[in-house]
Design a protein around this motif. Structure first.
Motif, PDB file in Angstrom:
ATOM      1  N   THR A   4       0.867  -1.028   0.177  1.00 53.94           N
ATOM      2  CA  THR A   4      -0.175  -0.007  -0.021  1.00 53.94           C
ATOM      3  C   THR A   4       0.840   1.231   0.011  1.00 53.94           C
ATOM      4  OG1 THR A   4       0.019  -0.076   2.445  1.00 53.94           O
ATOM      5  CG2 THR A   4      -1.828  -1.151   1.302  1.00 53.94           C
ATOM      6  N   LEU A   5       0.366   2.263  -0.443  1.00 56.69           N
ATOM      7  CA  LEU A   5       1.139   3.634  -0.486  1.00 56.69           C
ATOM      8  C   LEU A   5       0.328   4.669   0.255  1.00 56.69           C
ATOM      9  CD1 LEU A   5       3.606   4.825  -2.099  1.00 56.69           C
ATOM     10  CD2 LEU A   5       2.012   5.461  -3.933  1.00 56.69           C
ATOM     11  N   LYS A   6       1.214   5.432   1.083  1.00 58.00           N
ATOM     12  CA  LYS A   6       0.645   6.501   1.724  1.00 58.00           C
ATOM     13  C   LYS A   6       1.241   7.734   1.438  1.00 58.00           C
ATOM     14  CE  LYS A   6      -0.655   7.932   6.592  1.00 58.00           C
ATOM     15  NZ  LYS A   6      -0.548   7.656   8.113  1.00 58.00           N
ATOM     16  N   LEU A   7       0.426   8.726   1.108  1.00 57.23           N
ATOM     17  CA  LEU A   7       1.043  10.042   0.650  1.00 57.23           C
ATOM     18  C   LEU A   7       0.620  11.058   1.704  1.00 57.23           C
ATOM     19  CD1 LEU A   7       0.690   8.250  -2.183  1.00 57.23           C
ATOM     20  CD2 LEU A   7       0.783  10.568  -3.325  1.00 57.23           C
ATOM     21  N   ASP A   8       1.566  12.178   1.728  1.00 57.20           N
ATOM     22  CA  ASP A   8       1.343  13.311   2.427  1.00 57.20           C
ATOM     23  C   ASP A   8       0.246  14.004   2.087  1.00 57.20           C
ATOM     24  OD1 ASP A   8       1.923  16.338   2.882  1.00 57.20           O
ATOM     25  OD2 ASP A   8       2.718  15.396   4.593  1.00 57.20           O
ATOM     26  N   THR A   9      -0.872  14.400   2.567  1.00 62.52           N
ATOM     27  CA  THR A   9      -2.108  14.932   2.486  1.00 62.52           C
ATOM     28  C   THR A   9      -2.254  16.332   2.542  1.00 62.52           C
ATOM     29  OG1 THR A   9      -3.165  14.468   4.585  1.00 62.52           O
ATOM     30  CG2 THR A   9      -3.509  12.820   2.884  1.00 62.52           C
ATOM     31  N   GLU A  10      -1.329  16.763   3.161  1.00 60.90           N
ATOM     32  CA  GLU A  10      -1.372  18.615   3.429  1.00 60.90           C
ATOM     33  C   GLU A  10      -1.183  19.137   2.046  1.00 60.90           C
ATOM     34  OE1 GLU A  10       1.093  22.020   6.036  1.00 60.90           O
ATOM     35  OE2 GLU A  10       1.645  19.648   6.149  1.00 60.90           O
ATOM     36  N   LEU A  11      -0.369  18.699   1.403  1.00 63.51           N
ATOM     37  CA  LEU A  11      -0.100  19.565  -0.214  1.00 63.51           C
ATOM     38  C   LEU A  11      -1.631  19.160  -0.830  1.00 63.51           C
ATOM     39  CD1 LEU A  11       3.333  18.517  -1.463  1.00 63.51           C
ATOM     40  CD2 LEU A  11       2.203  20.997  -1.021  1.00 63.51           C
ATOM     41  N   GLN A  12      -1.801  17.965  -0.826  1.00 62.95           N
ATOM     42  CA  GLN A  12      -3.376  17.833  -1.554  1.00 62.95           C
ATOM     43  C   GLN A  12      -4.482  18.675  -1.231  1.00 62.95           C
ATOM     44  OE1 GLN A  12      -4.795  13.622  -1.208  1.00 62.95           O
ATOM     45  NE2 GLN A  12      -6.563  13.905  -2.333  1.00 62.95           N
ATOM     46  N   THR A  13      -4.501  18.821   0.225  1.00 64.99           N
ATOM     47  CA  THR A  13      -5.723  19.955   0.662  1.00 64.99           C
ATOM     48  C   THR A  13      -5.176  21.123   0.187  1.00 64.99           C
ATOM     49  OG1 THR A  13      -5.871  18.416   2.663  1.00 64.99           O
ATOM     50  CG2 THR A  13      -6.390  20.649   2.615  1.00 64.99           C
ATOM     51  N   THR A  14      -3.907  21.494   0.161  1.00 68.84           N
ATOM     52  CA  THR A  14      -3.655  22.851  -0.037  1.00 68.84           C
ATOM     53  C   THR A  14      -4.111  23.256  -1.648  1.00 68.84           C
ATOM     54  OG1 THR A  14      -2.039  22.841   1.587  1.00 68.84           O
ATOM     55  CG2 THR A  14      -1.725  24.665  -0.355  1.00 68.84           C
TER      56      THR A  14
END
Length: 422
Positions: free
Chosen positions: A60-70
């Protein structure tokens, strides 16, 4: 095994996905013909590869979501910053009428979605994700509402479902627009432009006066709809100025989200970002006479949406959709049929039952299921064959690219607050 990517790695991965998507759209005619966005093409390929690896190795892959939200908030702020209400005056009564018709259709789309979802044993709110969230709203709205439905309403896989449904809408929005328009134009016994020229030696008569044909429709197309890859001249000062406006919108959205949390005015943060953009745009333009640099707003809008979609698609867990495939297919089939019927019997008739109305109906099919580029492609296919339509090129891009997101956000907020749907 889980691979975790920090914000820098996430940005690199999303950029790579966009480059791969650009290559795929350039090489595969189907993708370009149906206006599939480059981050969607590349992102779905990445999601498919990750799904296969998950099935084979459990990866599974987990990405940083802060950039996505921005990036998501920047995209919705850009919609607000582009919504100058003086454009309503330019469109006149046809624009207001189309806005009303689209508003009614959004409600119809959501009623169909939630009703069929309940009948098929799904949570009713899933019907919104197979309704105006993804079909009228597109990938951006799907990615924004997905986490809201997952965290606040417990609908697992809502984001994944939304991205898949929005992609379906893009394809079918392009498929049905042409046939709908051809049916309506033929009912008027109208000949293609080429045949009319050969028979009479003059231009075919369109809904626009003959002496205004061509130049006005081309000018309207140029002014009201800008292709995402069209070169734009932007100075460093304009870029900084525009970034400051985005920062103001995101700050306002964050503050308003905090202040209204737990109250009757509580809204998703991206709606506050959109609303902040609308207020900032119209206050600066009409009170302070500030000249907005729309080209810079468009560029930042396209960049933020592309990066947001790329990150969202890389994070997809396609294996979560297996149990929903059958019921969702039934709902989507119903939505396509209803869109065609609405365009033929409602949009066409209320927009005047003439050639312009037929072109508008084709455009409505495009952004009612897909996006504004799909609407433009539908209209171009019709006008290339049967002649220009100034009214359609003026009203459809303004509604599809600007005002529909404002209306959709308001209607969705009402639907999510209905008790028996939760």
């Amino acid at each position: 095994m889980e691979i975790v990517l920090n914000s820098y790695n996430t940005l690199i991965a999303s950029a790579l996905v966009m480059l791969i998507g650009h290559w795929l759209v350039f090489r595969i005619k189907f993708l370009s013909a149906f206006n599939i966005p480059e981050p969607v093409a590349g992102g779905l390929l990445a999601a498919l590869v990750i799904t296969l690896l998950n099935a084979a190795t459990g990866l599974t892959l987990k990405l940083d979501t802060e950039l996505q939200t921005t990036f998501m908030l920047m995209f919705f702020a850009s919609i607000g910053l582009g919504a100058d209400f003086t454009r309503l005056k330019k469109g006149g009564k046809p624009l207001v009428m189309l806005l009303a018709l689209v508003s009614v259709f959004i409600v119809v789309q959501n009623i169909i979605g939630v009703s069929l979802a309940a009948l098929l044993g799904l949570k009713p709110l899933i019907g919104l994700m197979v309704g105006s969230i993804t079909l009228t709203g597109g990938h951006g709205t799907a990615g924004a509402w997905g986490p809201v439905l997952e965290t606040q309403y417990g609908i697992a896989g809502a984001t994944t479902l939304g991205i898949a449904t929005a992609t379906f809408g893009l394809v079918f929005g392009g498929l049905i627009g042409g046939p709908v328009a051809r049916h309506l134009v033929r009912s008027q016994h109208r000949e293609p432009v080429r045949n009319a020229r050969e028979r009479t030696g003059i231009e075919a008569i369109s809904g626009t006066p003959r002496h205004e044909q061509g130049t006005e429709s081309e000018e309207a197309n140029r002014l009201t709809f800008e292709l995402f890859d069209q070169p734009r001249l932007i100075t460093a000062y304009a870029a900084i100025e525009t970034l400051a406006m985005f920062a103001a919108c995101l700050t306002s959205a964050d503050l308003l989200g905090r202040w209204t949390q737990g109250t009757a005015l509580e809204l998703p943060t991206f709606i506050w970002a959109l609303a902040s953009g609308v207020v900032l745009r119209n206050v600066l333009t009409h009170i302070f006479r500030f000249q907005m640099f729309d080209r810079a707003i468009d560029v930042f809008s396209n960049v933020s949406l592309s990066l947001f979609l790329a990150i969202a698609l890389i994070s997809l867990r396609l294996w979560e959709l297996a149990s929903l495939a059958g019921p969702v297919t039934v709902i989507l089939a119903a939505q396509v049929v209803v869109m065609m019927l609405y365009a033929i019997f409602i949009t066409y008739r209320f927009m005047g039952s003439d050639y312009d109305a037929a072109v508008v109906a084709a455009g409505h099919c495009g952004f009612g299921l897909g996006a504004t580029p799909t609407a433009i492609a539908n209209m171009q296919a019709v006008t290339d064959r049967f002649g220009p339509s100034y009214k359609a090129y003026l009203t459809v891009p303004l509604v599809g690219a600007f005002f529909v997101d404002l209306i959709n956000a308001a209607i969705l907020q009402i639907f999510t607050q209905i008790p028996f749907l939760q």
